[in-house]
Write a protein that holds these residues in place. Structure first.
Motif, PDB file in Angstrom:
ATOM      1  N   ILE A 242      -2.011   1.541   4.093  1.00 46.89           N
ATOM      2  CA  ILE A 242      -0.846   2.436   4.143  1.00 46.89           C
ATOM      3  C   ILE A 242      -1.056   3.692   3.307  1.00 46.89           C
ATOM      4  O   ILE A 242      -0.207   4.592   3.328  1.00 46.89           O
ATOM      5  CB  ILE A 242       0.418   1.700   3.674  1.00 46.89           C
ATOM      6  CG1 ILE A 242       0.236   1.184   2.244  1.00 46.89           C
ATOM      7  CG2 ILE A 242       0.782   0.575   4.619  1.00 46.89           C
ATOM      8  CD1 ILE A 242       1.495   0.559   1.685  1.00 46.89           C
ATOM      9  N   ASP A 243      -2.159   3.761   2.533  1.00 45.20           N
ATOM     10  CA  ASP A 243      -2.418   4.993   1.779  1.00 45.20           C
ATOM     11  C   ASP A 243      -2.841   6.124   2.716  1.00 45.20           C
ATOM     12  O   ASP A 243      -2.710   7.306   2.360  1.00 45.20           O
ATOM     13  CB  ASP A 243      -3.506   4.767   0.728  1.00 45.20           C
ATOM     14  CG  ASP A 243      -3.024   3.865  -0.400  1.00 45.20           C
ATOM     15  OD1 ASP A 243      -1.802   3.861  -0.651  1.00 45.20           O
ATOM     16  OD2 ASP A 243      -3.849   3.191  -1.017  1.00 45.20           O
ATOM     17  N   ALA A 244      -3.371   5.781   3.909  1.00 45.77           N
ATOM     18  CA  ALA A 244      -3.779   6.795   4.880  1.00 45.77           C
ATOM     19  C   ALA A 244      -2.548   7.285   5.658  1.00 45.77           C
ATOM     20  O   ALA A 244      -1.527   6.604   5.724  1.00 45.77           O
ATOM     21  CB  ALA A 244      -4.808   6.214   5.843  1.00 45.77           C
TER      22      ALA A 244
ATOM     23  N   ALA B 103       7.533   8.029   9.962  1.00 47.73           N
ATOM     24  CA  ALA B 103       7.515   9.280   9.197  1.00 47.73           C
ATOM     25  C   ALA B 103       8.270   9.162   7.868  1.00 47.73           C
ATOM     26  O   ALA B 103       7.730   9.483   6.799  1.00 47.73           O
ATOM     27  CB  ALA B 103       8.067  10.417  10.044  1.00 47.73           C
ATOM     28  N   PRO B 104       9.542   8.681   7.866  1.00 48.04           N
ATOM     29  CA  PRO B 104      10.230   8.563   6.572  1.00 48.04           C
ATOM     30  C   PRO B 104       9.602   7.514   5.657  1.00 48.04           C
ATOM     31  O   PRO B 104       9.608   7.664   4.431  1.00 48.04           O
ATOM     32  CB  PRO B 104      11.660   8.185   6.962  1.00 48.04           C
ATOM     33  CG  PRO B 104      11.575   7.655   8.344  1.00 48.04           C
ATOM     34  CD  PRO B 104      10.438   8.371   8.997  1.00 48.04           C
TER      35      PRO B 104
ATOM     36  N   LEU C 173       6.509   6.509   0.769  1.00 52.19           N
ATOM     37  CA  LEU C 173       5.312   5.949   0.132  1.00 52.19           C
ATOM     38  C   LEU C 173       4.550   7.018  -0.641  1.00 52.19           C
ATOM     39  O   LEU C 173       4.078   6.779  -1.777  1.00 52.19           O
ATOM     40  CB  LEU C 173       4.400   5.314   1.192  1.00 52.19           C
ATOM     41  CG  LEU C 173       4.884   3.992   1.804  1.00 52.19           C
ATOM     42  CD1 LEU C 173       3.940   3.580   2.946  1.00 52.19           C
ATOM     43  CD2 LEU C 173       4.926   2.904   0.729  1.00 52.19           C
ATOM     44  N   ARG C 174       4.433   8.198  -0.025  1.00 53.19           N
ATOM     45  CA  ARG C 174       3.715   9.280  -0.709  1.00 53.19           C
ATOM     46  C   ARG C 174       4.458   9.711  -1.964  1.00 53.19           C
ATOM     47  O   ARG C 174       3.846   9.960  -3.013  1.00 53.19           O
ATOM     48  CB  ARG C 174       3.538  10.454   0.256  1.00 53.19           C
ATOM     49  CG  ARG C 174       2.689  11.576  -0.336  1.00 53.19           C
ATOM     50  CD  ARG C 174       2.346  12.590   0.731  1.00 53.19           C
ATOM     51  NE  ARG C 174       3.568  13.181   1.278  1.00 53.19           N
ATOM     52  CZ  ARG C 174       3.563  14.094   2.269  1.00 53.19           C
ATOM     53  NH1 ARG C 174       2.406  14.481   2.806  1.00 53.19           N
ATOM     54  NH2 ARG C 174       4.686  14.590   2.728  1.00 53.19           N
ATOM     55  N   LYS C 175       5.783   9.768  -1.892  1.00 51.14           N
ATOM     56  CA  LYS C 175       6.576  10.132  -3.071  1.00 51.14           C
ATOM     57  C   LYS C 175       6.423   9.070  -4.175  1.00 51.14           C
ATOM     58  O   LYS C 175       6.281   9.388  -5.360  1.00 51.14           O
ATOM     59  CB  LYS C 175       8.042  10.287  -2.693  1.00 51.14           C
ATOM     60  CG  LYS C 175       8.944  10.730  -3.848  1.00 51.14           C
ATOM     61  CD  LYS C 175      10.375  10.909  -3.397  1.00 51.14           C
ATOM     62  CE  LYS C 175      11.251  11.396  -4.553  1.00 51.14           C
ATOM     63  NZ  LYS C 175      11.254  10.457  -5.683  1.00 51.14           N
ATOM     64  N   ASN C 176       6.418   7.795  -3.744  1.00 50.03           N
ATOM     65  CA  ASN C 176       6.244   6.720  -4.732  1.00 50.03           C
ATOM     66  C   ASN C 176       4.885   6.810  -5.415  1.00 50.03           C
ATOM     67  O   ASN C 176       4.761   6.587  -6.625  1.00 50.03           O
ATOM     68  CB  ASN C 176       6.406   5.358  -4.058  1.00 50.03           C
ATOM     69  CG  ASN C 176       7.841   5.092  -3.632  1.00 50.03           C
ATOM     70  OD1 ASN C 176       8.765   5.751  -4.116  1.00 50.03           O
ATOM     71  ND2 ASN C 176       8.037   4.146  -2.733  1.00 50.03           N
ATOM     72  N   ARG C 177       3.847   7.124  -4.628  1.00 53.23           N
ATOM     73  CA  ARG C 177       2.506   7.266  -5.221  1.00 53.23           C
ATOM     74  C   ARG C 177       2.467   8.410  -6.222  1.00 53.23           C
ATOM     75  O   ARG C 177       1.857   8.310  -7.291  1.00 53.23           O
ATOM     76  CB  ARG C 177       1.461   7.470  -4.113  1.00 53.23           C
ATOM     77  CG  ARG C 177       1.110   6.207  -3.356  1.00 53.23           C
ATOM     78  CD  ARG C 177      -0.182   6.384  -2.579  1.00 53.23           C
ATOM     79  NE  ARG C 177      -0.043   7.417  -1.542  1.00 53.23           N
ATOM     80  CZ  ARG C 177       0.346   7.191  -0.305  1.00 53.23           C
ATOM     81  NH1 ARG C 177       0.656   5.961   0.071  1.00 53.23           N
ATOM     82  NH2 ARG C 177       0.426   8.172   0.574  1.00 53.23           N
TER      83      ARG C 177
ATOM     84  N   ALA D 241       1.707   8.011 -10.128  1.00 55.06           N
ATOM     85  CA  ALA D 241       0.634   8.782 -10.771  1.00 55.06           C
ATOM     86  C   ALA D 241       1.168   9.555 -11.980  1.00 55.06           C
ATOM     87  O   ALA D 241       0.516   9.629 -13.027  1.00 55.06           O
ATOM     88  CB  ALA D 241      -0.009   9.733  -9.761  1.00 55.06           C
ATOM     89  N   LEU D 242       2.384  10.134 -11.823  1.00 54.94           N
ATOM     90  CA  LEU D 242       2.981  10.872 -12.937  1.00 54.94           C
ATOM     91  C   LEU D 242       3.303   9.933 -14.102  1.00 54.94           C
ATOM     92  O   LEU D 242       3.056  10.265 -15.264  1.00 54.94           O
ATOM     93  CB  LEU D 242       4.251  11.583 -12.453  1.00 54.94           C
ATOM     94  CG  LEU D 242       4.942  12.498 -13.470  1.00 54.94           C
ATOM     95  CD1 LEU D 242       4.005  13.612 -13.923  1.00 54.94           C
ATOM     96  CD2 LEU D 242       6.224  13.079 -12.882  1.00 54.94           C
ATOM     97  N   LEU D 243       3.849   8.747 -13.772  1.00 55.60           N
ATOM     98  CA  LEU D 243       4.139   7.764 -14.823  1.00 55.60           C
ATOM     99  C   LEU D 243       2.862   7.306 -15.525  1.00 55.60           C
ATOM    100  O   LEU D 243       2.825   7.162 -16.750  1.00 55.60           O
ATOM    101  CB  LEU D 243       4.878   6.569 -14.224  1.00 55.60           C
ATOM    102  CG  LEU D 243       6.328   6.807 -13.792  1.00 55.60           C
ATOM    103  CD1 LEU D 243       6.889   5.575 -13.096  1.00 55.60           C
ATOM    104  CD2 LEU D 243       7.195   7.158 -15.001  1.00 55.60           C
ATOM    105  N   ASN D 244       1.799   7.076 -14.731  1.00 55.51           N
ATOM    106  CA  ASN D 244       0.519   6.688 -15.337  1.00 55.51           C
ATOM    107  C   ASN D 244      -0.013   7.784 -16.245  1.00 55.51           C
ATOM    108  O   ASN D 244      -0.590   7.506 -17.304  1.00 55.51           O
ATOM    109  CB  ASN D 244      -0.507   6.371 -14.252  1.00 55.51           C
ATOM    110  CG  ASN D 244      -0.227   5.046 -13.572  1.00 55.51           C
ATOM    111  OD1 ASN D 244       0.384   4.155 -14.169  1.00 55.51           O
ATOM    112  ND2 ASN D 244      -0.656   4.903 -12.330  1.00 55.51           N
TER     113      ASN D 244
END
Length: 430
Positions: free
Chosen positions: A56-58, A72-73, A78-82, A86-89
């Motif tokens: 699902i990363d693709a 699409a949504p 998923l992209r927003k969650n990633r 990443a920002l939290l990490n």
């Protein structure tokens, strides 16, 4: 869903339009074929979606019919969650780096007082190894009775001072335990070894200054009270002169102590000395002239002096260091002893001033403390020779300000060798 219903409606309309020309059966067959085609296409689309779900990363597969509105949504979320993860990490990594950079040690414990994490400073303070100690009780790692009593309290209003042995070195640590979060604990450690040493040095310094000044003050006050209370005619001129000379001697001793303390204060006010090239040969010759007077012909002097060798620095400070080493050798070398004074260039470009004597020597346990203020190997003998106990402390600070090293080699009863070794950067030839 709407697209699917529209597609079914289109195939039904086509079958109904074809029925008058091709017959009702042909219309139904066309409608059935359309439904089968839609089922086949939907199966292919579901197969592509199934492959995408495994990664699902693709990006989702394009043109999957009615599934586009569903995928699409999902993909955008998923992209927003990633991005959020990443920002939290990134924030967590920044917090961890900040914790690692702290000058104090930080240790986190779970509700069972088991180690979960520590920074490098805490590892250095206590000797922790996060890989092997993680999950172990802090009481098994930090085996100090004072800490065990402290940690088992209900509250921890202040830190506890621990004296620990780590890698053969004794450390003084302030340890503060604090609860945080839900069932978690934080230990903060601070190394106060140097602070304790400085405090001990300060106390010793005050005690030593008081002790050194008390003796001459006692003598002075005693003589003054004697002269005040006794009738003038009861003392002969010779006794008065003797008392006055003794008082003058004690006053001069206090002046020497105060002068040396002021010299030390001046030397400590700046870490390094600039200056200009100083002809050390002339400085050493002047010190030797004063040394001959102090020796009064009781010692044999051997001189090995390079006249053209200069040191960049402050002449008065260098003269003080040179004189202190020579004076100490004279004071602690018995009559008919030999004192060798050398000033030369070493093979590696350093300049060395050394004073070697055949005196009483120094025990090995006393050598590391010789440069402490007022430290005396033999207090009675030191005072008898007229020393203030500050000469080697001054010499050490002069050496530090000129980037030099003060080395001491001695054996009890076999003489001593004191050397000042200057770096090549400060050496020049006249």
């Amino acid at each position: 869903m709407i697209k699917t219903l529209i597609s079914i409606g289109i195939w039904a309309l086509l079958g109904w339009l074809c029925a008058p020309w091709l017959g009702a059966n042909a219309g139904w067959m066309l409608f059935t074929f359309g439904l089968l085609a839609m089922i086949l296409v939907s199966g292919l689309q579901l197969s592509r979606i199934s492959r995408w779900v495994k990664n699902i990363d693709a990006p989702p597969p394009p043109s999957v019919g009615p599934w586009d509105e569903v995928l699409a949504p999902i993909y955008r979320q998923l992209r927003k969650n990633r991005q959020d993860i990443a920002l939290l990490n990134q924030h967590v990594n920044g917090i961890m780096l900040a914790a690692e950079a702290l000058p104090d040690g930080a240790i986190t414990l779970n509700e069972s007082m088991q180690l979960t994490w520590c920074n490098q400073t805490a590892s250095d303070h206590i000797g922790l190894n996060l890989e092997t100690d993680r999950g172990h009780s802090i009481f098994n790692i930090l085996r100090a009775p004072e800490f065990a009593r402290y940690a088992r309290q209900n509250t921890w209003p202040g830190p506890v001072l621990l004296h620990l042995q780590n890698d053969g070195q004794e450390k003084s640590l302030l340890v503060q335990l604090t609860p945080y979060g839900v069932g978690q604990f934080l230990i903060v450690t601070r190394d106060v070894t140097q602070v304790e040493k400085l405090e001990t040095t300060r106390k010793d310094f005050v005690a030593n200054v008081s002790h050194e000044l008390r003796t001459p003050l006692t003598v002075l006050s005693g003589f003054l009270e004697t002269l005040r209370d006794m009738p003038a005619e009861s003392l002969s001129g010779e006794q008065k002169a003797r008392y006055q000379n003794l008082m003058l001697e004690q006053a001069q001793r206090m002046q020497a102590i105060v002068a040396d303390l002021l010299t030390l204060s001046t030397l400590e006010s700046s870490p390094t000395a600039g200056g200009e090239p100083v002809r050390m040969g002339s400085v050493i010759r002047n010190a030797l002239q004063q040394g001959h007077i102090l020796s009064n012909g009781q010692h044999v002097f051997v001189e090995n002096i390079a006249e053209d060798l200069c040191i960049t620095g402050v002449e008065t400070e260098l003269a003080s260091a040179v004189s202190n080493l020579l004076t100490n050798a004279i004071r602690y070398t018995p009559k008919d002893g030999t004192i060798t004074v050398s000033w030369y260039l070493t093979e590696d470009g350093h300049a060395c001033y050394s004073v070697q004597d055949t005196g009483i020597g120094i025990a090995s346990q006393d050598i590391p403390r010789l440069t402490e203020r007022f430290y005396r190997v033999d207090r009675g003998r030191s005072r008898a020779t007229g020393g203030t106990g500050l000469g080697l402390a001054i010499t050490k600070h002069v050496a530090m300000r000129h980037n030099a090293d003060l080395t001491i080699h001695s054996r009890f009863g076999a003489g001593s060798l004191f050397s000042l070794v200057f770096p090549p950067a400060r050496v020049s030839l006249a």
